[in-house]
Motif scaffolding. Structure first.
Motif, PDB file in Angstrom:
ATOM      1  N   ILE A   1     -26.131  17.749  -8.076  1.00  0.00           N
ATOM      2  CA  ILE A   1     -27.105  17.297  -8.803  1.00  0.00           C
ATOM      3  C   ILE A   1     -28.216  16.692  -7.832  1.00  0.00           C
ATOM      4  N   LYS A   2     -27.696  15.942  -6.855  1.00  0.00           N
ATOM      5  CA  LYS A   2     -28.339  15.100  -5.705  1.00  0.00           C
ATOM      6  C   LYS A   2     -29.207  16.091  -5.030  1.00  0.00           C
ATOM      7  N   GLN A   3     -28.296  17.203  -4.737  1.00  0.00           N
ATOM      8  CA  GLN A   3     -28.836  18.465  -3.636  1.00  0.00           C
ATOM      9  C   GLN A   3     -29.943  19.141  -4.379  1.00  0.00           C
ATOM     10  N   LEU A   4     -29.750  19.166  -5.640  1.00  0.00           N
ATOM     11  CA  LEU A   4     -31.172  20.095  -6.338  1.00  0.00           C
ATOM     12  C   LEU A   4     -32.385  18.938  -6.722  1.00  0.00           C
ATOM     13  N   VAL A   5     -32.038  17.725  -6.886  1.00  0.00           N
ATOM     14  CA  VAL A   5     -33.153  16.633  -6.958  1.00  0.00           C
ATOM     15  C   VAL A   5     -33.770  16.572  -5.697  1.00  0.00           C
ATOM     16  N   ASP A   6     -33.097  16.489  -4.529  1.00  0.00           N
ATOM     17  CA  ASP A   6     -34.044  16.597  -3.148  1.00  0.00           C
ATOM     18  C   ASP A   6     -34.529  17.874  -3.147  1.00  0.00           C
ATOM     19  N   GLN A   7     -34.027  18.940  -3.418  1.00  0.00           N
ATOM     20  CA  GLN A   7     -34.901  20.051  -3.000  1.00  0.00           C
ATOM     21  C   GLN A   7     -36.018  20.327  -3.925  1.00  0.00           C
ATOM     22  N   LYS A   8     -35.890  19.989  -5.098  1.00  0.00           N
ATOM     23  CA  LYS A   8     -37.169  20.012  -5.968  1.00  0.00           C
ATOM     24  C   LYS A   8     -38.112  18.574  -5.789  1.00  0.00           C
ATOM     25  N   GLU A   9     -37.569  17.661  -5.031  1.00  0.00           N
ATOM     26  CA  GLU A   9     -38.423  16.621  -4.467  1.00  0.00           C
ATOM     27  C   GLU A   9     -38.897  15.733  -5.805  1.00  0.00           C
ATOM     28  N   ILE A  10     -37.916  15.553  -6.762  1.00  0.00           N
ATOM     29  CA  ILE A  10     -38.160  14.796  -7.934  1.00  0.00           C
ATOM     30  C   ILE A  10     -38.128  13.309  -7.862  1.00  0.00           C
ATOM     31  N   THR A  11     -38.987  12.551  -8.437  1.00  0.00           N
ATOM     32  CA  THR A  11     -38.893  11.050  -7.870  1.00  0.00           C
ATOM     33  C   THR A  11     -37.687  10.284  -8.930  1.00  0.00           C
ATOM     34  N   ILE A  12     -37.287   9.367  -8.406  1.00  0.00           N
ATOM     35  CA  ILE A  12     -36.503   8.470  -8.978  1.00  0.00           C
ATOM     36  C   ILE A  12     -37.063   7.807 -10.275  1.00  0.00           C
ATOM     37  N   GLU A  13     -38.204   7.718 -10.261  1.00  0.00           N
ATOM     38  CA  GLU A  13     -38.847   6.933 -11.517  1.00  0.00           C
ATOM     39  C   GLU A  13     -38.888   8.198 -12.515  1.00  0.00           C
ATOM     40  N   ARG A  14     -39.215   9.197 -12.350  1.00  0.00           N
ATOM     41  CA  ARG A  14     -39.269  10.332 -13.169  1.00  0.00           C
ATOM     42  C   ARG A  14     -37.851  10.756 -13.832  1.00  0.00           C
ATOM     43  N   ILE A  15     -36.932  10.611 -12.997  1.00  0.00           N
ATOM     44  CA  ILE A  15     -35.478  10.784 -13.385  1.00  0.00           C
ATOM     45  C   ILE A  15     -34.944   9.713 -14.171  1.00  0.00           C
ATOM     46  N   CYS A  16     -35.352   8.287 -13.845  1.00  0.00           N
ATOM     47  CA  CYS A  16     -35.079   7.462 -14.871  1.00  0.00           C
ATOM     48  C   CYS A  16     -35.792   7.452 -16.199  1.00  0.00           C
ATOM     49  N   ASN A  17     -36.913   7.963 -16.116  1.00  0.00           N
ATOM     50  CA  ASN A  17     -37.532   7.960 -17.414  1.00  0.00           C
ATOM     51  C   ASN A  17     -37.072   8.806 -18.369  1.00  0.00           C
ATOM     52  N   PHE A  18     -36.758  10.070 -17.749  1.00  0.00           N
ATOM     53  CA  PHE A  18     -36.290  11.090 -18.319  1.00  0.00           C
ATOM     54  C   PHE A  18     -35.028  11.144 -19.047  1.00  0.00           C
ATOM     55  N   LEU A  19     -34.010  10.250 -18.442  1.00  0.00           N
ATOM     56  CA  LEU A  19     -32.725  10.021 -18.672  1.00  0.00           C
ATOM     57  C   LEU A  19     -32.683   8.951 -19.259  1.00  0.00           C
ATOM     58  N   ASN A  20     -33.712   7.964 -19.159  1.00  0.00           N
ATOM     59  CA  ASN A  20     -33.616   6.525 -20.145  1.00  0.00           C
ATOM     60  C   ASN A  20     -32.457   5.790 -19.560  1.00  0.00           C
ATOM     61  N   LYS A  21     -32.199   5.520 -18.251  1.00  0.00           N
ATOM     62  CA  LYS A  21     -31.357   4.877 -17.426  1.00  0.00           C
ATOM     63  C   LYS A  21     -32.006   4.229 -16.415  1.00  0.00           C
ATOM     64  N   ASP A  22     -31.468   3.285 -15.812  1.00  0.00           N
ATOM     65  CA  ASP A  22     -31.997   2.605 -14.368  1.00  0.00           C
ATOM     66  C   ASP A  22     -31.556   3.441 -13.332  1.00  0.00           C
ATOM     67  N   GLU A  23     -31.986   2.873 -12.136  1.00  0.00           N
ATOM     68  CA  GLU A  23     -31.649   3.640 -10.751  1.00  0.00           C
ATOM     69  C   GLU A  23     -30.293   3.525 -10.210  1.00  0.00           C
ATOM     70  N   ASP A  24     -29.395   2.205 -10.770  1.00  0.00           N
ATOM     71  CA  ASP A  24     -28.240   2.301 -10.297  1.00  0.00           C
ATOM     72  C   ASP A  24     -27.302   3.235 -11.115  1.00  0.00           C
ATOM     73  N   PHE A  25     -27.663   3.574 -12.362  1.00  0.00           N
ATOM     74  CA  PHE A  25     -27.168   4.627 -12.985  1.00  0.00           C
ATOM     75  C   PHE A  25     -27.189   6.198 -12.243  1.00  0.00           C
ATOM     76  N   VAL A  26     -28.140   6.141 -11.899  1.00  0.00           N
ATOM     77  CA  VAL A  26     -28.768   7.601 -11.206  1.00  0.00           C
ATOM     78  C   VAL A  26     -27.806   7.662  -9.849  1.00  0.00           C
ATOM     79  N   ASN A  27     -27.649   6.576  -9.009  1.00  0.00           N
ATOM     80  CA  ASN A  27     -27.142   6.774  -7.650  1.00  0.00           C
ATOM     81  C   ASN A  27     -25.642   6.809  -8.133  1.00  0.00           C
ATOM     82  N   SER A  28     -25.008   6.143  -9.089  1.00  0.00           N
ATOM     83  CA  SER A  28     -23.722   6.477  -9.524  1.00  0.00           C
ATOM     84  C   SER A  28     -23.330   7.788  -9.947  1.00  0.00           C
ATOM     85  N   VAL A  29     -24.328   8.441 -10.408  1.00  0.00           N
ATOM     86  CA  VAL A  29     -24.103   9.923 -10.809  1.00  0.00           C
ATOM     87  C   VAL A  29     -24.042  10.781  -9.365  1.00  0.00           C
TER      88      VAL A  29
END
Length: 139
Positions: free
Chosen positions: A12-40
């Motif tokens: 997941i991290k590799q594809l996020v980096d490849q697609k250059e998706i911002t952490i804000e967009r990810i958090c909004n889409f998943l309805n989760k916070d940045e700590d959750f995303v980093n734990s994933v």
């Protein structure tokens, strides 16, 4: 990608980096916070509902990694096993080999890492299927 060991967080991290998706967009889409995303990103496995959301966000079928693993590494079905079909679970008629799996197998043969006989024995791929892949590659 090797299908034997799957670290979904890294994928997941590799594809996020490849697609250059911002952490804000990810958090909004998943309805989760940045700590959750980093734990994933650090997790070897995650809940399927969350994986489905990641698949939609990144427009990539992460479940296919697991299907590929099953195709390549699951033991073949027992010969004398009774085939009782259930109406409750879907029955798949045959294996679906993705292009990634075909490339993975052909690369092993081309590099000399495995022979055709080794591939047929190790991954239970029918001989005619393997020959068809190799013929298409040559064209």
């Amino acid at each position: 990608m090797l299908y034997k060991v799957i670290n979904i967080g890294q994928a997941i991290k590799q594809l996020v980096d490849q697609k250059e998706i911002t952490i804000e967009r990810i958090c909004n889409f998943l309805n989760k916070d940045e700590d959750f995303v980093n734990s994933v990103y650090e997790s070897k496995s995650i809940d399927t509902d969350i994986l489905l959301r990641w698949s939609k966000l990144l427009e990539y079928d992460f479940f296919r990694l697991y299907s590929s693993h099953l195709i390549l590494y699951a033991p073949p079905a027992a010969v004398n096993k009774t085939n009782q079909k259930s109406d409750k679970t879907p029955q798949f008629r045959k294996n679906i080999y993705t292009q990634e799996i075909k490339d993975f197998i052909i690369k092993k043969i081309d590099s000399g890492e495995m022979t055709q006989a080794d591939v047929i024995k190790e991954y239970s791929i029918p001989k005619s299927t393997l020959h068809r892949w190799l013929q298409k590659k040559q064209q």
